[in-house]
Design a protein around this motif. Structure first.
Motif, PDB file in Angstrom:
ATOM      1  N   UNK A  54     -22.116  85.298 119.223  1.00 30.84           N
ATOM      2  CA  UNK A  54     -23.496  85.781 119.214  1.00 30.84           C
ATOM      3  C   UNK A  54     -24.018  86.099 120.614  1.00 30.84           C
ATOM      4  N   UNK A  55     -23.345  85.572 121.649  1.00 35.83           N
ATOM      5  CA  UNK A  55     -23.768  85.873 123.016  1.00 35.83           C
ATOM      6  C   UNK A  55     -23.532  87.337 123.380  1.00 35.83           C
ATOM      7  N   UNK A  56     -22.684  88.022 122.623  1.00 42.97           N
ATOM      8  CA  UNK A  56     -22.385  89.415 122.941  1.00 42.97           C
ATOM      9  C   UNK A  56     -23.620  90.308 122.821  1.00 42.97           C
ATOM     10  N   UNK A  57     -24.641  89.843 122.093  1.00 46.93           N
ATOM     11  CA  UNK A  57     -25.875  90.623 121.986  1.00 46.93           C
ATOM     12  C   UNK A  57     -26.553  90.781 123.349  1.00 46.93           C
ATOM     13  N   UNK A  58     -26.377  89.795 124.223  1.00 45.04           N
ATOM     14  CA  UNK A  58     -26.921  89.900 125.582  1.00 45.04           C
ATOM     15  C   UNK A  58     -26.378  91.149 126.265  1.00 45.04           C
ATOM     16  N   UNK A  59     -25.085  91.357 126.166  1.00 42.67           N
ATOM     17  CA  UNK A  59     -24.471  92.496 126.851  1.00 42.67           C
ATOM     18  C   UNK A  59     -24.832  93.813 126.183  1.00 42.67           C
ATOM     19  N   UNK A  60     -25.043  93.780 124.865  1.00 44.86           N
ATOM     20  CA  UNK A  60     -25.524  94.974 124.167  1.00 44.86           C
ATOM     21  C   UNK A  60     -26.877  95.397 124.726  1.00 44.86           C
ATOM     22  N   UNK A  61     -27.754  94.424 124.963  1.00 41.58           N
ATOM     23  CA  UNK A  61     -29.085  94.742 125.474  1.00 41.58           C
ATOM     24  C   UNK A  61     -29.063  95.077 126.961  1.00 41.58           C
ATOM     25  N   UNK A  62     -28.123  94.510 127.717  1.00 40.18           N
ATOM     26  CA  UNK A  62     -27.947  94.949 129.107  1.00 40.18           C
ATOM     27  C   UNK A  62     -27.561  96.421 129.127  1.00 40.18           C
ATOM     28  N   UNK A  63     -26.643  96.816 128.247  1.00 37.65           N
ATOM     29  CA  UNK A  63     -26.243  98.222 128.168  1.00 37.65           C
ATOM     30  C   UNK A  63     -27.413  99.123 127.794  1.00 37.65           C
ATOM     31  N   UNK A  64     -28.282  98.620 126.916  1.00 40.03           N
ATOM     32  CA  UNK A  64     -29.423  99.430 126.491  1.00 40.03           C
ATOM     33  C   UNK A  64     -30.395  99.673 127.638  1.00 40.03           C
ATOM     34  N   UNK A  65     -30.480  98.717 128.578  1.00 43.21           N
ATOM     35  CA  UNK A  65     -31.333  98.908 129.750  1.00 43.21           C
ATOM     36  C   UNK A  65     -30.806 100.028 130.635  1.00 43.21           C
ATOM     37  N   UNK A  66     -29.489 100.166 130.685  1.00 45.08           N
ATOM     38  CA  UNK A  66     -28.891 101.150 131.579  1.00 45.08           C
ATOM     39  C   UNK A  66     -29.120 102.588 131.107  1.00 45.08           C
ATOM     40  N   UNK A  67     -29.294 102.758 129.792  1.00 50.73           N
ATOM     41  CA  UNK A  67     -29.448 104.110 129.267  1.00 50.73           C
ATOM     42  C   UNK A  67     -30.896 104.460 128.975  1.00 50.73           C
ATOM     43  N   UNK A  68     -31.766 103.464 129.073  1.00 52.80           N
ATOM     44  CA  UNK A  68     -33.184 103.736 128.755  1.00 52.80           C
ATOM     45  C   UNK A  68     -33.928 104.228 129.969  1.00 52.80           C
TER      46      UNK A  68
END
Length: 406
Positions: free
Chosen positions: A392-406
């Protein structure tokens, strides 16, 4: 050869990984022989524990010894930006209100002796001053080791399983050409020790502090230890730190000029040792086990020291390997698939820590991320304390990635 002995398990190396795997196997009634080339105490870098070591220390019977030690208590980690701005401390207890959230800043020469003695107390046959000349094979299966003792005698010790916990100089990682350097984390480090350096008070006295260089090319660690000693080291890309520079001492102090927050902390301190160096230390083996043999700790791989995960990963790999080996001995299966069955889950956890390390070097801001995703504060703290083995910690990295493209 005339001198032949046998043991259920032979462990090469007496550091935290070797002491952990040998103790846990011995606890289950199997004969374990641990062979250490040096005589302890011996110097080793890697002085900061993170909270998840608590659970392995508990299984080893080490908790009371740690609690009664003079090691400095560590409650948090703090980050200082290139501009000198301090983050709020990440207090481990705020995320996990349990005694496991307090850990220690250790002196490895002392801690490693405690671990080795603890192994001996729990039935491990510990032999120091013994050099392993070779791992013995019958076909593709490891069946023991050939050793040279301090008296110059060569012997063979046969075993059902050989555990290589011999650190970065691992015999098996070299024998089978398993080492894979991490080109993205091609770092090096320079460090020394100070007496009388500044330390915070109360709960913050034992905090690990990570301080970025002003030019953003690396960072300093600041680790308060007992006896009024502080470990202070700089980590940066190998080429930046070692190519075209002066000697290690001059490079170290040039980088300190690039980090005023560290320089200020040591203003009234006395340097207690020459500057030490290590290079090219991030790597991983292609596989953690084969028939009759296992790699644990630094013999399997080493990750960047940014989040002080080294001792945890050494002990965790030792714990997981021990459980797989014990199960294998119980059912008579010491094949690679059995005694290496822990590798996949362990590597997934190791990769989560690696991802957090890489994000830091890419300019990741903990403060900005938590402001944007406040519900992830607990998950980020889980990563920082080493509670890595949860998908479930992988969601952190999903949201880090979302910051990079937003």
């Amino acid at each position: 050869m005339a001198n032949r002995q046998s043991s259920s398990v032979v462990v090469i190396g007496g550091g935290p990984a070797g002491a952990t795997v040998s103790t846990l196997i011995s606890q289950q009634g199997y004969q374990v022989e641990l062979l250490e080339r040096e005589r302890f105490p011996r110097y080793h870098i890697g002085e900061s524990l993170i909270p998840e070591t608590y659970w392995v220390l508990k299984r080893l019977g080490m908790l009371d010894k740690m609690k009664s030690s003079h090691f400095v208590k560590k409650h948090s980690v703090q980050f200082v930006s290139p501009s000198g701005r301090h983050s709020a401390p990440f207090y481990f207890h705020d995320n996990k209100p349990h005694e496991c959230s307090q850990t220690w800043q250790i002196r490895r020469s002392e801690f490693d002796v405690m671990m080795l003695k603890n192994a001996e107390e729990q039935g491990v046959v510990v032999r120091e001053g013994v050099r392993v000349l070779d791992v013995l094979f019958e076909g593709d299966r490891a069946v023991g080791v050939q050793i040279l003792d301090e008296a110059g005698n060569q012997k063979e010790i046969h075993a059902d399983v050989v555990v290589d916990a011999s650190g970065q100089s691992s015999m098996l990682i070299n024998k089978f050409k398993l080492r894979v350097p991490d080109t993205q984390l091609n770092k090096g480090a320079l460090w020394t020790y100070y007496e009388g350096a500044y330390r915070d008070q109360g709960k913050d006295e034992g905090a690990t502090i990570v301080l970025s260089l002003q030019n953003k090319k690396g960072w300093f660690w600041y680790i308060p230890m007992h006896d009024d000693i502080v470990s202070v080291g700089v980590v940066a890309d190998f080429d930046y730190l070692f190519k075209g520079r002066g000697n290690h001492e001059s490079t170290y102090f040039e980088e300190m000029e690039n980090c005023p927050a560290v320089k200020e902390r040591i203003t009234n301190a006395k340097q207690m040792a020459p500057v030490k160096a290590t290079k090219d230390y991030t790597y991983r083996a292609k596989q953690a086990a084969g028939d009759g043999w296992v790699l644990v700790g630094d013999a399997f791989g080493f990750l960047d020291p940014l989040y002080s995960s080294g001792v945890l990963l050494a002990m965790k790999s030792g714990e997981l390997a021990a459980d797989a080996i014990v199960e294998g001995l119980q059912i008579g299966d010491t094949s690679r698939s059995q005694i290496g069955k822990w590798e996949t889950g362990y590597v997934e956890g190791m990769n989560r820590m690696r991802r957090l390390v890489c994000e830091y070097y890419d300019g990741f801001s903990f403060g900005e991320f938590i402001r944007r995703f406040p519900h992830h504060r607990g998950s980020v703290t889980d990563l920082l304390i080493g509670d890595l083995f949860k998908p479930e910690l992988d969601q952190v990295f999903h949201d880090i990635d979302s910051m990079k493209v937003s």
